[in-house]
Design an enzyme around this catalytic site. Structure first.
Site, PDB file in Angstrom:
ATOM      1  CE  LYS A 106      -3.438  -2.674  -0.277  1.00 32.86           C
ATOM      2  NZ  LYS A 106      -4.388  -3.264   0.624  1.00 32.86           N
TER       3      LYS A 106
HETATM    4  C1  LIG Z   1      -5.364  -4.505   0.899  1.00 28.85           C
HETATM    5  C2  LIG Z   1      -6.832  -4.306   0.942  1.00 28.85           C
HETATM    6  C3  LIG Z   1      -7.584  -4.603   2.091  1.00 28.85           C
HETATM    7  C4  LIG Z   1      -7.025  -5.351   3.258  1.00 28.85           C
HETATM    8  O1  LIG Z   1      -6.004  -4.700   3.931  1.00 28.85           O
HETATM    9  P1  LIG Z   1      -5.198  -5.474   5.093  1.00 28.85           P
HETATM   10  O2  LIG Z   1      -4.418  -4.379   5.762  1.00 28.85           O
HETATM   11  O3  LIG Z   1      -4.311  -6.476   4.414  1.00 28.85           O
HETATM   12  O4  LIG Z   1      -6.185  -6.105   5.988  1.00 28.85           O
HETATM   13  C5  LIG Z   1      -8.915  -4.241   2.118  1.00 28.85           C
HETATM   14  N1  LIG Z   1      -9.509  -3.657   1.064  1.00 28.85           N
HETATM   15  C6  LIG Z   1      -8.832  -3.393  -0.076  1.00 28.85           C
HETATM   16  C7  LIG Z   1      -9.563  -2.739  -1.211  1.00 28.85           C
HETATM   17  C8  LIG Z   1      -7.483  -3.740  -0.182  1.00 28.85           C
HETATM   18  O5  LIG Z   1      -6.827  -3.526  -1.326  1.00 28.85           O
END
Ligand SMILES: *Cc1c(COP(=O)(O)O)cnc(C)c1O
Length: 386
Positions: free
Chosen positions: A184
């Site tokens: 991210k």
């Molecule tokens: C990565 C992601 C998540 C989950 O995030 P985590 O921190 O791994 O729990 C949720 N929604 C979207 C759209 C994502 O891309």
């Protein structure tokens, strides 16, 4: 050729991140401590919401958010089809029903009309996903939520930093959840943040993120001689560690630089692809700013002799790591079978899914790497033109 491979993603690391982590290891604060608290404070300052609570993932953040609004078995939560499973699975934790709806063709974000049609007397919340960091039509969604007494829990896993009509994402809906997963836009390995202006939601999430204890561990270990604590609910083990916070603090300092770096790649790609009729680039409205977490293109499969999977395979053979975001939820056996879903009812998601390819967009990509992606995409598509 392999040494020149351009991966789909590469975390941005400098000595800042390394030194902060080493410092945490040396001080002995390995789990929740002063850096987790400092990260929350700095994040709050950056976003401008009243409360920011750090946890160990987006999934934990959104689970706590739904718990804090007292979601119950049989309730319904509206989510877009075009997202990661986490967005919908959190409703299932409560034996509530994720009501999966179609998206818009231009932004790939949740369709406001589809939300409106899906509201029933059991609906409690809407979880809009800001796909790729491009904010959803929040005014329309807020309007629906207000008229139907629903909460908005934003899936802002992609949307740091992003803004909607001049307001930072994190200050728009009732609760906003961010992800700091390694891929991210701000990465701590694993991590997440709950942002809200609501005191009751913040209080409940704060208690539930650490075993339902009504003081957090930082208070518990630092206030003089305070060994006493009270458990007021069966909570969760979702606290954020100082080692992760060390990465977060280092990344937060350069969040605007990281954003500008992605935006530059976004603009170069747009320029490089604008004259190619074999693909479509997606649009971001003028009243909002995307984080540019993803760079999706739709390939025009009717004009090509290859399908999307073959396209990705060819990019890989030419040294480029591309991906697909997302496999729509109704295509996964669990959602399809449990909620009796049929792809026919999601024409826009199906259209996008058959064509979408997400290209590398990470700070640190060199000019040469950016040009190589543009050239290879154009060459591969032209080679396979019908
Ligand atoms: C990565 C992601 C998540 C989950 O995030 P985590 O921190 O791994 O729990 C949720 N929604 C979207 C759209 C994502 O891309």
């Amino acid at each position: 050729m392999l040494k020149d491979f351009i991966p789909f993603h590469k975390p941005y690391v400098t000595d800042d991140e390394i030194n902060e982590v080493v410092d945490s290891i040396k001080t002995g604060w390995w789990t929740t401590g002063p850096k987790a608290l400092k990260f929350e404070e700095q994040f709050k300052e950056y976003i401008g919401s009243k409360h920011c609570l750090a946890v160990n993932s987006w999934t934990a953040a959104a689970h706590l958010a739904l718990e804090s609004i007292n979601l119950k078995s049989g309730d319904e939560v509206i989510v877009p089809a075009f997202t990661f499973t986490a967005t919908a699975e959190i409703a299932c934790y409560f034996n509530a029903k994720p009501v999966i709806v179609d998206v818009q063709p231009d932004s790939f974000n949740i369709s406001v009309e589809a939300i409106e049609k899906s509201i029933t007397e059991k609906t409690r919340a809407i979880i809009p996903v800001h796909y790729g960091g491009n904010p959803c039509d929040m005014d329309e969604i807020i309007n629906l939520a207000e008229n139907n007494n629903l909460k908005i829990i934003e899936d802002a896993a992609h949307a740091l930093p992003a803004s909607y009509k001049g307001k930072k994402i994190g200050t728009v809906g009732d609760v906003t959840c961010f992800s700091f997963y390694v891929t991210k836009t701000l990465a701590t390995g694993e991590g997440g943040m709950i942002c809200t202006d609501d005191d009751d939601i913040a209080k409940r999430c704060s208690v539930m993120r650490l075993h339902g204890i009504n003081k957090d561990s930082w208070d518990r270990y630092t206030s003089e001689g305070s060994w006493h604590y009270e458990v007021i609910a069966p909570g969760f083990k979702y606290n954020f560690t100082d080692i992760s916070a060390a990465l977060g603090l280092a990344q937060l300092k350069k969040i605007d630089f990281l954003h500008q770096s992605r935006k530059r790649i976004f603009e170069k790609y747009n320029e490089g692809f604008k004259d190619n009729p074999l693909l479509k680039i997606y649009s971001i409205k003028n009243d909002r700013e995307s984080s540019h977490h993803l760079y999706p293109v739709l390939i025009e499969i009717e004009k090509l002799k290859i399908n999307r999977s073959q396209f990705i395979e060819e990019l890989k053979n030419h040294g480029i790591g591309a991906s697909v975001h997302f496999i729509p939820l109704y295509r996964h056996p669990y959602y399809r079978d449990t909620f009796n879903l049929n792809a026919k009812n999601f024409p826009v998601s199906e259209y996008i899914y058959e064509r979408v390819t997400t290209l590398p967009i990470w700070p640190g990509m060199s000019e040469l790497e950016i040009s190589k992606v543009i050239d290879v995409v154009n060459i591969v598509l032209n080679k396979h033109k019908k």
